[in-house]
Structures are given as C-alpha cells and as structure tokens.
Scaffold this active site. Sequence first.
Site, short mmCIF file in Angstrom:
data_model
loop_
_atom_site.label_atom_id
_atom_site.label_comp_id
_atom_site.label_asym_id
_atom_site.label_seq_id
_atom_site.Cartn_x
_atom_site.Cartn_y
_atom_site.Cartn_z
N HIS A 21 0.84 -1.21 0.00
CA HIS A 21 0.00 0.00 0.00
C HIS A 21 0.87 1.26 0.00
O HIS A 21 0.61 2.21 -0.72
CB HIS A 21 -0.88 0.06 1.26
CG HIS A 21 -1.97 -0.97 1.31
ND1 HIS A 21 -2.16 -1.80 2.39
CD2 HIS A 21 -2.96 -1.29 0.45
CE1 HIS A 21 -3.20 -2.58 2.18
NE2 HIS A 21 -3.71 -2.29 1.02
N LYS A 75 -17.46 -5.45 6.91
CA LYS A 75 -16.20 -6.22 6.90
C LYS A 75 -15.70 -6.46 8.32
O LYS A 75 -15.79 -5.58 9.16
CB LYS A 75 -15.15 -5.48 6.11
CG LYS A 75 -15.20 -5.78 4.63
CD LYS A 75 -13.86 -5.38 4.03
CE LYS A 75 -13.79 -5.76 2.56
NZ LYS A 75 -12.50 -5.36 1.98
N ARG A 106 -2.33 -6.28 -8.25
CA ARG A 106 -1.34 -7.33 -7.99
C ARG A 106 -1.56 -8.46 -9.00
O ARG A 106 -1.57 -8.24 -10.18
CB ARG A 106 -1.49 -7.86 -6.57
CG ARG A 106 -1.02 -6.91 -5.52
CD ARG A 106 -1.62 -7.26 -4.19
NE ARG A 106 -3.08 -7.13 -4.25
CZ ARG A 106 -3.88 -7.31 -3.23
NH1 ARG A 106 -3.41 -7.69 -2.09
NH2 ARG A 106 -5.17 -7.13 -3.37
N SER A 135 -3.27 -7.63 2.95
CA SER A 135 -3.52 -7.44 4.38
C SER A 135 -3.99 -8.75 5.02
O SER A 135 -3.60 -9.06 6.15
CB SER A 135 -4.60 -6.37 4.59
OG SER A 135 -4.18 -5.15 4.07
P1 ADP Z 1 -10.08 -3.09 -0.45
O1 ADP Z 1 -10.76 -3.78 0.66
O2 ADP Z 1 -10.80 -1.86 -0.94
O3 ADP Z 1 -9.60 -3.96 -1.58
P2 ADP Z 1 -7.34 -3.00 0.48
O4 ADP Z 1 -6.87 -2.23 1.65
O5 ADP Z 1 -7.27 -4.47 0.54
O6 ADP Z 1 -8.79 -2.45 0.24
O7 ADP Z 1 -6.56 -2.52 -0.81
C1 ADP Z 1 -6.63 -1.20 -1.28
C2 ADP Z 1 -5.97 -1.12 -2.65
O8 ADP Z 1 -4.59 -1.42 -2.54
C3 ADP Z 1 -6.52 -2.08 -3.70
O9 ADP Z 1 -6.51 -1.43 -4.96
C4 ADP Z 1 -5.53 -3.21 -3.69
O10 ADP Z 1 -5.49 -3.88 -4.92
C5 ADP Z 1 -4.25 -2.42 -3.44
N1 ADP Z 1 -3.21 -3.27 -2.86
C6 ADP Z 1 -3.30 -4.09 -1.79
N2 ADP Z 1 -2.14 -4.73 -1.56
C7 ADP Z 1 -1.28 -4.32 -2.55
C8 ADP Z 1 0.07 -4.65 -2.91
N3 ADP Z 1 0.76 -5.57 -2.23
N4 ADP Z 1 0.61 -4.02 -3.97
C9 ADP Z 1 -0.12 -3.14 -4.69
N5 ADP Z 1 -1.39 -2.80 -4.42
C10 ADP Z 1 -1.97 -3.38 -3.37
#
Ligand code: ADP
Length: 161
Positions: free
Chosen positions: A17, A41, A90, A129
């Site tokens: 992130h 969630k 990803r 996450s």
């Molecule tokens: P959501 O529940 O909205 O998917 P996340 O916190 O899981 O929220 O992710 C937010 C954004 O960050 C999403 O676009 C996700 O694809 C991106 N993201 C999560 N992990 C990574 C990573 N390791 N590398 C790049 N982008 C990521």
Amino acid sequence: MKIGVYPGSFDPITKGHLDIIIRSSKLFDHLIVLISSNPSKNMLFSLEERLFIAKELTKEMPNVSVECHSGLLIDFLMDKDIHYLVRGLRAVSDFEYEFEMALANRWLSSKGVDTIFLMTDEKYFYLSSSLIKQIASLGGDVSEMVPDIVNKKLKEKWKKK
Ligand code: ADP
C-alpha cells in the site's frame, strides 16, 4: 488542482500500500488516502487505529492527507469534485474485481470519475492485508512486509488475544 483518492480498507497498511501511496502522490497535486469504514467487513484494526497508522506513515508527505468515509465512494468524490481514483493491481486475481469496480464508479459518476491503476512492485506481488493477518496471528514474522508501526501493533494485538 488535480486530486486523487486512494481508497481501501488498509487493515492493516502494508508496504505494498505504502509503495502505491508514494508512487501515486507524484501523479497528483494532492492525494487523499481514504479509509473505508464499511461495517460489513470484519476488521482487525478499528477505524481510529487505521487512521492513526496511516497519518503517522504519511506525515512527512506534504501532498498526502488521510480521511475516512462510509457509504458510497462516489458520493465522497462528487461532493469534493474529485475525478480520479487510484488502485493497486497485484496478481491476475485482482483484475476482475477491480475492472468491475472501475466501470461501476465510472457509470455511477456519469463518466466523471476514472480509475488509475498502478502495477504493484514485484516485491509485493503476493502481499495482502489478509495474508499478513494470517501469518501474524500464527506468530510468523511479517516485519519485511509491513511498516514498523504496523508490525508493532500486530504484535500487541495477538498478545492481547
Ligand atoms: P479493499 O478492501 O478496498 O480492496 P485494500 O486495503 O485491501 O482495500 O486494498 C486497497 C488497494 O490497494 C486495492 O486497490 C488493492 O489492490 C491495493 N493493494 C493491496 N495490496 C497491494 C500490494 N501488495 N501491492 C499493490 N497494491 C496493493
């Protein structure tokens, strides 16, 4: 002024992130990291904790701010007259969901909002996450994949349980 919004649950923020925040902040005059407080969630970190962590991690980034929002993302953007969303991509498995969301947001905003996708750094290709929470809950070392403040908070969480 060109403003971008990077929305997510950030439960917790990982280095994947953070990498997207740093890179996308260079594309906009201002970037808002928008933490969703979607009640359906099951979150490990409270909204206050997620806000605190994100603010700590971005405090030295002059054009990045952190906010939270519940409800429809598009309402937040329309209220503030913002036209760009940022998302990270990803593995292939992200694509279908992200494609659907980007089209839905474009449609809901009557083509007023576009989503900019940044490809993950290869180091973080498999990082999510939920994976971090799973490993940390079993006592594994996630220090390479999360910022120090998150690593510390994760340890505190599992100690309490
Ligand atoms: P959501 O529940 O909205 O998917 P996340 O916190 O899981 O929220 O992710 C937010 C954004 O960050 C999403 O676009 C996700 O694809 C991106 N993201 C999560 N992990 C990574 C990573 N390791 N590398 C790049 N982008 C990521």
